[in-house]
Design an enzyme around this catalytic site. Structure first.
Site, PDB file in Angstrom:
ATOM      1  N   ARG A  33      34.734  47.729-136.293  1.00  0.00           N
ATOM      2  CA  ARG A  33      34.457  47.532-134.788  1.00  0.00           C
ATOM      3  C   ARG A  33      33.819  48.571-134.170  1.00  0.00           C
ATOM      4  NH1 ARG A  33      37.217  43.309-132.520  1.00  0.00           N
ATOM      5  NH2 ARG A  33      35.645  43.277-130.610  1.00  0.00           N
TER       6      ARG A  33
ATOM      7  N   LYS B 135      46.139  37.549-127.052  1.00  0.00           N
ATOM      8  CA  LYS B 135      44.957  36.715-127.286  1.00  0.00           C
ATOM      9  C   LYS B 135      45.131  35.291-127.855  1.00  0.00           C
ATOM     10  CE  LYS B 135      42.023  40.765-128.669  1.00  0.00           C
ATOM     11  NZ  LYS B 135      41.253  41.410-129.648  1.00  0.00           N
TER      12      LYS B 135
ATOM     13  N   ASN C 288      38.020  45.395-127.705  1.00  0.00           N
ATOM     14  CA  ASN C 288      37.175  46.551-127.831  1.00  0.00           C
ATOM     15  C   ASN C 288      36.859  47.155-126.592  1.00  0.00           C
ATOM     16  OD1 ASN C 288      36.079  47.946-130.256  1.00  0.00           O
ATOM     17  ND2 ASN C 288      33.973  47.095-129.855  1.00  0.00           N
TER      18      ASN C 288
END
Length: 323
Positions: free
Chosen positions: A313, A52, A220
Site C-alpha cells: 500500500r 471495516k 490508507n
C-alpha cells in the site's frame, strides 16, 4: 477500500430503515441463494459496524456479515434519508478521489436535505452518490449478490469480499479477532487494548495502524494523516513509540472517526477558516496534510512529501516533520 467511517454510515442506514422491519432477501446474481433463503422473511433486529466489517442481525438469532473489500458497494433505494453532505457530492462520498460541492444554507429546504424522505437511489461504499428518483422497487442492476427488501426500502449488495450468514458464536469470534473500534470500544478499555497491542510489537507503526487486529477501521488515508498529525515516523517500531504518544494516536483516531461519520468525508485538517473549510469539503486536495501529495511541499515545512510502498500500500509522509 472503505475505511471505518463509511461502514458505520452504511450501518446507520440499516438502523434507520431496516431494523424492526420484516426483510425479504434474494440473490439476483444467484451466488448467495442459500444464504438469502436463510434470512428471507425474518425481522432485522440489529445493524452494527466494527472497523471495516458490518453485521446485520435477523430475528435475534442469525447474522449476515459483509466486508465490502476493494470493490463492494451497497445501493439503497426507496424512502430513505440521505444527509446533506451525501446529497452534495458529485462522487461517492468518502473516497480519496471524491470531487463534490458544498450545499448552501438554502439547501436545507430542498428535497436533499437532512430528514427529507423521498424515493431515490443512494450508493454507499468508500464514496456515496445520490441518484435520480426511480420506481420502487427498482430492477436489479448488474451482479447483485444479495437484495434486502422491506415494504419501503431496498438494499442491493455488489462485489463484496465477504458475504455470509453466521451464528451468534461465529460473530463473537470474528469480532474478538479485531482490534478496538472507538465507536464500539470507547473509553479506557478500548484505548488500553490499542496501547497494549502497539507497544508489544516490533512492527513499524505505519504497518500496525493498518493491521485490523491492532485497531479496527483505519485505512490508507487515515493511516497517513494520523501519523503526520502526531509528527510520528511511520518506520518507528510500535514498541518504541512512547506510551503517551500511542494514547494520543487513539484519541486522535476517535476524533477523526467521529468526524468522518458526521461529515461522510475524511476531513483531517484542523483550524481552517470558513472559506478553506468549505474548499476542503469540496476537494480532497484541500482536505489532507500528506495523503496523495507525493512531491508536493509539506504544508508545514515545505519539504516534498514522500511516497513509498509499505506492505503493498502507498504510504505518504513528510521526511522532515516525521523523523
Amino acid at each position: 477500500m472503505p475505511e471505518g467511517h463509511s461502514v458505520h454510515r452504511i450501518a446507520r442506514q440499516f438502523q434507520s430503515h431496516f431494523v424492526g422491519k420484516t426483510v425479504h432477501a434474494s440473490s439476483p446474481q444467484g451466488r448467495f441463494a442459500g444464504g438469502a433463503k436463510e434470512i428471507d422473511g425474518l425481522e432485522m433486529t440489529d445493524a452494527k459496524a466494527v472497523g471495516k466489517q458490518m453485521f446485520l442481525e435477523f430475528d435475534h438469532r442469525i447474522w449476515l456479515k459483509v466486508h465490502l473489500g476493494m470493490y463492494g458497494a451497497w445501493d439503497f433505494a426507496g424512502d430513505l434519508t440521505a444527509d446533506a453532505t451525501t446529497a452534495s457530492a458529485n462522487g461517492r462520498m468518502g473516497q480519496t478521489n471524491q470531487r463534490g460541492t458544498v450545499l448552501s444554507d438554502d439547501a436545507e429546504a430542498s428535497n436533499t436535505s437532512i430528514g427529507a424522505p423521498r424515493t431515490t437511489r443512494l450508493r454507499m461504499a468508500e464514496q456515496e452518490k445520490v441518484g435520480e428518483p426511480t420506481p420502487f422497487p427498482p430492477e436489479p442492476v448488474g451482479a447483485v449478490r444479495v437484495r434486502l427488501l422491506t415494504d419501503a426500502t431496498s438494499a442491493d449488495l455488489r462485489g463484496p469480499t465477504a458475504c455470509e450468514v453466521l451464528q451468534p458464536e461465529e460473530v463473537a469470534a470474528t469480532i474478538a479477532k479485531l482490534g478496538p473500534d472507538p465507536l464500539v470500544d470507547g473509553g479506557r478499555k478500548g484505548e488500553q487494548r490499542f496501547v497494549d497491542r502497539v507497544r508489544s510489537k516490533p512492527t513499524p507503526i505505519g504497518l500496525l495502524l493498518m493491521d485490523q487486529t491492532v485497531v479496527a477501521g483505519i485505512g490508507n488515508v487515515y493511516r497517513a494523516e494520523l501519523l503526520f498529525r502526531a509528527r510520528l515516523d511511520p518506520h518507528k517500531p510500535g514498541r518504541d513509540v512512547p506510551e503517551e504518544l500511542v494514547r494520543a494516536l487513539w484519541k486522535d483516531w476517535t476524533k477523526l472517526l467521529k468526524l468522518g461519520v458526521k461529515l461522510g468525508q475524511m476531513m483531517t485538517m484542523d483550524g481552517l477558516s470558513k472559506k478553506k473549510y468549505e474548499a476542503a469539503l469540496a476537494r480532497r486536495d484541500d482536505r489532507h496534510w500528506v495523503y496523495h501529495r507525493e512531491g508536493k511541499p509539506c504544508r508545514v515545512c515545505g519539504t516534498p512529501i514522500v511516497m513509498e510502498m509499505a506492505a503493498g500500500r502507498k504510504l505518504y509522509y513528510c521526511p522532515t516533520d516525521q523523523t
